[in-house]
Design a protein around this motif. Structure first.
Motif, PDB file in Angstrom:
ATOM      1  N   PRO A 129       0.830  -1.618   0.238  1.00 28.73           N
ATOM      2  CA  PRO A 129      -0.030  -0.359   0.016  1.00 28.73           C
ATOM      3  C   PRO A 129       0.883   1.163   0.027  1.00 28.73           C
ATOM      4  CG  PRO A 129      -0.409  -0.706   2.139  1.00 28.73           C
ATOM      5  CD  PRO A 129       0.818  -2.124   0.841  1.00 28.73           C
ATOM      6  N   ARG A 130       2.024   1.060   0.251  1.00 29.83           N
ATOM      7  CA  ARG A 130       2.532   2.627   0.949  1.00 29.83           C
ATOM      8  C   ARG A 130       3.723   2.830  -0.808  1.00 29.83           C
ATOM      9  NH1 ARG A 130       7.686   0.872   4.275  1.00 29.83           N
ATOM     10  NH2 ARG A 130       7.212  -1.260   2.675  1.00 29.83           N
ATOM     11  N   ASP A 131       3.764   1.834  -1.699  1.00 30.22           N
ATOM     12  CA  ASP A 131       4.573   2.179  -3.246  1.00 30.22           C
ATOM     13  C   ASP A 131       3.775   1.292  -3.829  1.00 30.22           C
ATOM     14  OD1 ASP A 131       5.649   0.019  -2.588  1.00 30.22           O
ATOM     15  OD2 ASP A 131       7.537   0.867  -1.776  1.00 30.22           O
ATOM     16  N   GLY A 132       2.988   0.921  -3.576  1.00 26.04           N
ATOM     17  CA  GLY A 132       2.774  -0.151  -4.938  1.00 26.04           C
ATOM     18  C   GLY A 132       3.383  -1.079  -5.659  1.00 26.04           C
ATOM     19  N   THR A 133       4.435  -0.985  -4.987  1.00 27.53           N
ATOM     20  CA  THR A 133       5.267  -2.899  -4.951  1.00 27.53           C
ATOM     21  C   THR A 133       4.843  -4.135  -4.836  1.00 27.53           C
ATOM     22  OG1 THR A 133       6.741  -2.277  -2.885  1.00 27.53           O
ATOM     23  CG2 THR A 133       7.191  -1.173  -5.182  1.00 27.53           C
ATOM     24  N   MET A 134       4.702  -4.984  -6.086  1.00 19.21           N
ATOM     25  CA  MET A 134       4.643  -6.925  -5.272  1.00 19.21           C
ATOM     26  C   MET A 134       5.016  -6.269  -4.477  1.00 19.21           C
ATOM     27  SD  MET A 134       2.395  -6.075  -6.926  1.00 19.21           S
ATOM     28  CE  MET A 134       1.524  -7.978  -7.334  1.00 19.21           C
ATOM     29  N   VAL A 135       4.247  -7.378  -3.271  1.00 20.62           N
ATOM     30  CA  VAL A 135       4.958  -8.637  -2.051  1.00 20.62           C
ATOM     31  C   VAL A 135       4.334  -9.998  -2.141  1.00 20.62           C
ATOM     32  CG1 VAL A 135       4.964  -8.500  -0.074  1.00 20.62           C
ATOM     33  CG2 VAL A 135       4.871  -6.129  -0.708  1.00 20.62           C
ATOM     34  N   GLY A 136       5.097 -10.775  -2.146  1.00 17.16           N
ATOM     35  CA  GLY A 136       4.619 -12.025  -2.141  1.00 17.16           C
ATOM     36  C   GLY A 136       4.072 -12.422  -0.757  1.00 17.16           C
ATOM     37  N   TYR A 137       3.421 -13.387  -1.147  1.00 17.60           N
ATOM     38  CA  TYR A 137       2.984 -14.137   0.588  1.00 17.60           C
ATOM     39  C   TYR A 137       2.474 -15.268   0.002  1.00 17.60           C
ATOM     40  CZ  TYR A 137       1.366  -9.628   1.672  1.00 17.60           C
ATOM     41  OH  TYR A 137       1.553  -8.289   2.030  1.00 17.60           O
ATOM     42  N   ILE A 138       2.949 -15.891   0.421  1.00 16.35           N
ATOM     43  CA  ILE A 138       2.549 -17.674   1.075  1.00 16.35           C
ATOM     44  C   ILE A 138       1.240 -17.792   1.732  1.00 16.35           C
ATOM     45  CG2 ILE A 138       3.416 -19.991   1.541  1.00 16.35           C
ATOM     46  CD1 ILE A 138       6.061 -18.821   2.166  1.00 16.35           C
ATOM     47  N   VAL A 139       0.502 -19.190   1.012  1.00 13.46           N
ATOM     48  CA  VAL A 139      -1.333 -19.086   1.430  1.00 13.46           C
ATOM     49  C   VAL A 139      -0.837 -20.610   2.066  1.00 13.46           C
ATOM     50  CG1 VAL A 139      -3.297 -20.105   0.764  1.00 13.46           C
ATOM     51  CG2 VAL A 139      -2.045 -18.020  -0.622  1.00 13.46           C
ATOM     52  N   MET A 140      -1.347 -20.399   3.514  1.00 10.99           N
ATOM     53  CA  MET A 140      -1.056 -22.064   3.471  1.00 10.99           C
ATOM     54  C   MET A 140      -2.074 -22.646   4.930  1.00 10.99           C
ATOM     55  SD  MET A 140       2.795 -21.323   6.139  1.00 10.99           S
ATOM     56  CE  MET A 140       2.099 -19.655   6.497  1.00 10.99           C
ATOM     57  N   GLU A 141      -2.002 -23.656   4.777  1.00 11.72           N
ATOM     58  CA  GLU A 141      -3.008 -24.551   6.123  1.00 11.72           C
ATOM     59  C   GLU A 141      -3.147 -23.551   6.668  1.00 11.72           C
ATOM     60  OE1 GLU A 141      -3.466 -28.682   8.353  1.00 11.72           O
ATOM     61  OE2 GLU A 141      -1.737 -28.480   6.593  1.00 11.72           O
ATOM     62  N   TYR A 142      -4.423 -23.718   7.705  1.00 12.60           N
ATOM     63  CA  TYR A 142      -4.461 -22.985   9.007  1.00 12.60           C
ATOM     64  C   TYR A 142      -4.854 -24.024   9.657  1.00 12.60           C
ATOM     65  CZ  TYR A 142      -6.984 -21.235  13.215  1.00 12.60           C
ATOM     66  OH  TYR A 142      -6.968 -20.613  14.252  1.00 12.60           O
ATOM     67  N   VAL A 143      -3.809 -23.891  11.096  1.00 16.57           N
ATOM     68  CA  VAL A 143      -3.637 -25.120  11.777  1.00 16.57           C
ATOM     69  C   VAL A 143      -3.914 -24.571  13.633  1.00 16.57           C
ATOM     70  CG1 VAL A 143      -2.080 -26.667  12.909  1.00 16.57           C
ATOM     71  CG2 VAL A 143      -1.997 -26.244  10.804  1.00 16.57           C
ATOM     72  N   GLY A 144      -5.359 -24.933  13.624  1.00 20.57           N
ATOM     73  CA  GLY A 144      -5.623 -23.806  14.977  1.00 20.57           C
ATOM     74  C   GLY A 144      -5.142 -25.005  15.986  1.00 20.57           C
ATOM     75  N   GLY A 145      -4.425 -23.594  17.788  1.00 21.36           N
ATOM     76  CA  GLY A 145      -4.194 -24.091  18.530  1.00 21.36           C
ATOM     77  C   GLY A 145      -3.640 -23.720  19.504  1.00 21.36           C
ATOM     78  N   GLN A 146      -2.602 -24.671  20.012  1.00 20.01           N
ATOM     79  CA  GLN A 146      -1.456 -23.514  20.842  1.00 20.01           C
ATOM     80  C   GLN A 146      -0.276 -23.971  20.265  1.00 20.01           C
ATOM     81  OE1 GLN A 146      -3.092 -24.127  24.548  1.00 20.01           O
ATOM     82  NE2 GLN A 146      -3.070 -21.874  25.431  1.00 20.01           N
ATOM     83  N   THR A 147       1.230 -22.623  20.353  1.00 23.23           N
ATOM     84  CA  THR A 147       2.748 -23.496  19.983  1.00 23.23           C
ATOM     85  C   THR A 147       3.047 -24.379  21.510  1.00 23.23           C
ATOM     86  OG1 THR A 147       2.494 -21.366  20.918  1.00 23.23           O
ATOM     87  CG2 THR A 147       1.921 -21.393  18.278  1.00 23.23           C
ATOM     88  N   LEU A 148       3.567 -24.586  21.195  1.00 21.29           N
ATOM     89  CA  LEU A 148       4.399 -24.800  22.811  1.00 21.29           C
ATOM     90  C   LEU A 148       4.998 -24.205  23.218  1.00 21.29           C
ATOM     91  CD1 LEU A 148       6.486 -28.367  21.257  1.00 21.29           C
ATOM     92  CD2 LEU A 148       3.888 -27.994  21.394  1.00 21.29           C
ATOM     93  N   LYS A 149       5.659 -22.895  22.784  1.00 20.35           N
ATOM     94  CA  LYS A 149       5.671 -21.643  23.768  1.00 20.35           C
ATOM     95  C   LYS A 149       4.811 -21.039  24.587  1.00 20.35           C
ATOM     96  CE  LYS A 149       8.343 -16.990  23.123  1.00 20.35           C
ATOM     97  NZ  LYS A 149       8.076 -15.912  22.320  1.00 20.35           N
ATOM     98  N   GLU A 150       3.527 -21.333  23.923  1.00 18.39           N
ATOM     99  CA  GLU A 150       2.482 -21.151  24.353  1.00 18.39           C
ATOM    100  C   GLU A 150       2.269 -21.984  25.672  1.00 18.39           C
ATOM    101  OE1 GLU A 150      -0.190 -18.437  21.104  1.00 18.39           O
ATOM    102  OE2 GLU A 150      -0.203 -20.507  21.295  1.00 18.39           O
ATOM    103  N   LEU A 151       2.220 -22.613  25.873  1.00 17.22           N
ATOM    104  CA  LEU A 151       2.193 -23.989  26.145  1.00 17.22           C
ATOM    105  C   LEU A 151       2.996 -24.382  27.103  1.00 17.22           C
ATOM    106  CD1 LEU A 151       1.686 -27.244  24.373  1.00 17.22           C
ATOM    107  CD2 LEU A 151      -0.790 -25.962  25.673  1.00 17.22           C
ATOM    108  N   ARG A 152       4.417 -23.515  27.536  1.00 19.93           N
ATOM    109  CA  ARG A 152       5.037 -23.608  28.085  1.00 19.93           C
ATOM    110  C   ARG A 152       5.049 -21.991  28.898  1.00 19.93           C
ATOM    111  NH1 ARG A 152       8.356 -22.148  31.582  1.00 19.93           N
ATOM    112  NH2 ARG A 152      10.200 -23.007  32.233  1.00 19.93           N
ATOM    113  N   SER A 153       3.799 -21.418  28.560  1.00 22.71           N
ATOM    114  CA  SER A 153       4.083 -20.233  29.020  1.00 22.71           C
ATOM    115  C   SER A 153       3.058 -19.970  30.299  1.00 22.71           C
ATOM    116  CB  SER A 153       3.273 -19.010  28.511  1.00 22.71           C
ATOM    117  OG  SER A 153       5.049 -18.743  27.516  1.00 22.71           O
ATOM    118  N   ARG A 154       1.755 -21.619  30.508  1.00 25.88           N
ATOM    119  CA  ARG A 154       1.019 -21.050  31.426  1.00 25.88           C
ATOM    120  C   ARG A 154       0.985 -21.081  32.537  1.00 25.88           C
ATOM    121  NH1 ARG A 154      -1.867 -26.865  28.801  1.00 25.88           N
ATOM    122  NH2 ARG A 154      -3.131 -25.912  26.540  1.00 25.88           N
ATOM    123  N   PRO A 155       0.641 -20.590  33.245  1.00 28.46           N
ATOM    124  CA  PRO A 155       1.619 -20.373  34.702  1.00 28.46           C
ATOM    125  C   PRO A 155       0.618 -21.418  35.569  1.00 28.46           C
ATOM    126  CG  PRO A 155      -1.179 -18.979  34.373  1.00 28.46           C
ATOM    127  CD  PRO A 155      -0.682 -19.603  32.948  1.00 28.46           C
TER     128      PRO A 155
END
Length: 653
Positions: A129-155
């Motif tokens: 949106p700033r200058d109109g240059t084309m930016v690449g995006y990878i389209v990936m499967e959506y995986v719901g859940g929590q990362t292991l980092k989030e699991l490790r952060s549980r109090p």
């Protein structure tokens, strides 16, 4: 994310690495601007807004997260049943290296298809949106859940982030490792593994960020890493299979205990005196040490090798935690050839070194060795003949030379075995089997200290295997180091109830420490399906009665020993000898004043004899006369009759 922005502490110039976008005087820093040091533009704002349509089919719903290589957006695929997908773009489109990484990611990910790796659907471009240059995006499967980092952060109860149970963390690693091995098989390196990049989705875990992946022999592409997880040599020599495995081990450490992994312990681990978990699970500690060894050549060589050892460690951890055995078949060792230390005539004496060496497991033959087929057919060959056959083979492969050394040990040609092993150590790459056979030679020579050094080396290289622990246990027993012997015997027996040598060893050591109840409990745990069940029962009887101070005996000990003996099916002479031991112990207890005798309850007897001196003497007389009738030697028969007469109660006739 309600407020998608990059934290100021993570804003750095893509060109010179200087901090940018930082606040001053209480004012927040700018998310877009120019680096004051080198003049490179920077932008840390999302490039996509909710409702924006990317690639003509992906409707942006919002930002999910951000990382070192790019923003991650949730989108709806209008062309495929409105399924949710993930769009991953660049954090700063002015970062040339990041752009190259994204292009590389697109190329490599087309080859990747594994159930534990996020699926790549597409690669699209969209104008900045700033200058109109084309930016690449990878389209990936959506995986719901929590990362292991989030699991490790549980109090936890104290409000602080709580480490994961070690068995749970290992289970995650065992799902990730095959995916890592799959990438390695494609000639790809993951490079930047960490808990942030793994999501637990229902009953599965998935690698969700392949932004740092590149080919094994690619020395040109930028390498992305995370301090505290990456191997130290990555900066100078680049990533490798062993550095990928290093990151998994570091992640395991971060998930399972607290330590300053990014600074004070950036390239090392705390020791067991600092972390009780590592003291409790020595095999786990050794696995982490090997996988993170400063020398890449000493680490695990493949994901499968690490899986094999980590699986063994998991079985052991679970067995220690809940008391349920978790046996498994080793791919590196045979089962015990013979149970040792189970001779009830000499028990509880420690087994002789020669008996241990003859009974120990042996390393499996590498099926890829050219001589593997011949060695398989030679299993039943007489050792003396086998020496000649092996010496005549024109191609002296590693397996042939190892088999030569093993056969010399069996023939007690220990110096010849040492010569073979020393030559192997000089001429071939390091091999744990050389250390294993060095340990057996030292044990056969009654040099337990040298044996301990060799077996300890094997244990550190193969922390998931039972054989090195059993070898260390019996070595420590011979050295008189009872706590260490107890620990190793207990680990082996808890994990696998088919390793009966460990049960007898653990019972011996406990008995030597005065823990008769513990010794009997171990012997009672030998399953009745085992070929050593009967010897275990006989050893339990002797543990209850043999060499006991009468003051330490109890009425219950005597009754239990007698009841156990009566329940066993034995030939007459053996049964009678054991009966004499039990009756003598009972008589000694009675003559000592019946210490600890029950003051209430029904009257008890031992092998049909009331607990009185007269009745016990009568029982002993009958037992000696039974042995005399069974004795074939006249002198032996006479001696037994004399013993019967000597103990016979005084009567009128």
């Amino acid at each position: 994310m309600a407020n998608p922005e990059v934290a100021e502490r993570r804003r750095f110039c893509s060109q010179c690495g200087s901090p940018v976008g930082r606040g001053t005087d209480g004012q927040p820093g700018r998310t877009e601007g120019v680096c004051e040091r080198c003049g490179t533009p920077f932008s840390f704002t999302p490039k996509l807004s909710p409702g924006e349509l990317v690639g003509g089919q992906y409707e942006v719903l919002g930002c999910l997260a951000y990382g070192g290589l790019g923003w991650i957006y949730l989108a709806r695929d209008r062309n495929v049943n409105d399924r949710w997908v993930v769009l991953k773009g660049l954090l700063d489109s002015g970062d040339t290296a990041a752009m190259e990484a994204a292009v590389s990611e697109r190329r490599f990910l087309a080859e990747v298809e594994h159930p534990n790796i996020v699926k790549i659907y597409n690669f699209v471009q969209h104008p900045d949106p700033r200058d109109g240059t084309m930016v690449g995006y990878i389209v990936m499967e959506y995986v719901g859940g929590q990362t292991l980092k989030e699991l490790r952060s549980r109090p936890g109860p104290d409000g602080r982030p709580q480490p994961l149970p070690v068995a749970q963390a290992i289970a995650y690693a065992l799902e990730v490792l095959p995916a890592m091995g799959y990438l390695h098989g494609l000639g790809l390196l993951y490079c930047d593994f960490k808990p942030d990049n793994v999501i637990q989705s229902e009953e599965q875990v998935k690698l969700i960020d392949l932004g740092a992946v590149h080919r094994i022999n690619d020395w040109e592409s930028a390498t992305y890493k995370t301090d505290g997880y990456c191997a130290p040599e990555v900066v100078t020599t680049g990533p490798s299979v062993t550095s990928d495995l290093y990151t998994i081990a570091r992640s395991l450490a971060v998930l399972t205990f607290d330590f300053d992994y990014s600074k004070a312990y950036k390239t090392q681990l705390p020791n067991p005196t600092q972390v009780p978990l590592l003291a409790r699970h020595d095999s786990y500690y050794r696995l982490l040490l090997r996988a993170t060894d400063p020398q890449p050549a000493k680490r695990f060589r493949s994901a499968q090798e690490m899986v094999d050892q980590l699986t063994g460690v998991l079985r052991e951890v679970l067995a220690v935690e809940d008391g349920q055995p978790r046996p498994g078949v080793s791919t590196l060792f045979s089962p015990e050839r013979h149970a040792f230390g189970t001779d009830t005539d000499t028990w509880p004496a420690a087994p002789a070194p020669a008996e241990v060496v003859a009974g120990m497991a042996v390393p499996q033959v590498d099926p890829a060795d050219p001589a593997a087929g011949f060695l398989a057919t030679a299993a039943s060959t007489d050792p003396a003949d086998l020496i000649g056959m092996l010496s005549a083979i024109p191609t002296r492969t590693v397996e042939v030379r190892l088999r030569l050394a093993r056969t010399r040990i069996e023939l007690n040609d220990l110096q010849g075995a040492i010569n073979d092993l020393n030559e192997l150590a000089r001429t071939e790459p390091p091999d744990w089997r050389v250390h294993w056979y060095w340990g057996l030679v030292a044990l056969a020579r009654n040099q337990p200290r040298h044996a301990r050094t060799s077996f300890d080396t094997v244990y550190s290289l193969l922390p998931g295997e039972a054989a090195p622990k059993l070898a260390l246990a019996v070595t420590e027993e011979h050295l008189g180091n009872r706590p260490a012997a107890t620990r190793y015997y207990d680990l082996v027996w808890r994990t696998d109830r088919s390793a009966v040598s460990a049960a007898f060893g653990l019972a011996r050591v406990r008995l030597s420490q005065g823990d008769r109840a513990g010794a009997v409990a171990v012997l009672e745990s030998v399953p009745d399906s085992s070929s050593q069940y009967l010897p275990a029962q006989l050893a339990a009887i002797r543990a209850l009665t043999r060499d006991r101070d009468p003051a330490e005996l109890t009425e219950d000990d005597l009754v239990k020993a007698a009841d156990r003996l009566e329940s066993l099916t034995l030939e007459a002479e053996r049964r009678t000898r054991l009966a004499i031991e039990v009756l003598n112990a009972a008589r000694a207890w009675v003559l000592a004043g019946r210490p600890g005798a029950s003051r209430s309850g029904p009257r008890k007897d031992v092998l049909g004899c009331a607990l009185t001196d007269r009745d016990l003497c009568g029982g002993l007389e009958r037992a000696y006369r039974t042995l005399a009738r069974l004795a074939e030697d006249p002198d032996r028969r006479t001696a037994l009759v004399d013993r019967a007469n000597a103990v016979r109660p005084l009567t009128w006739v």
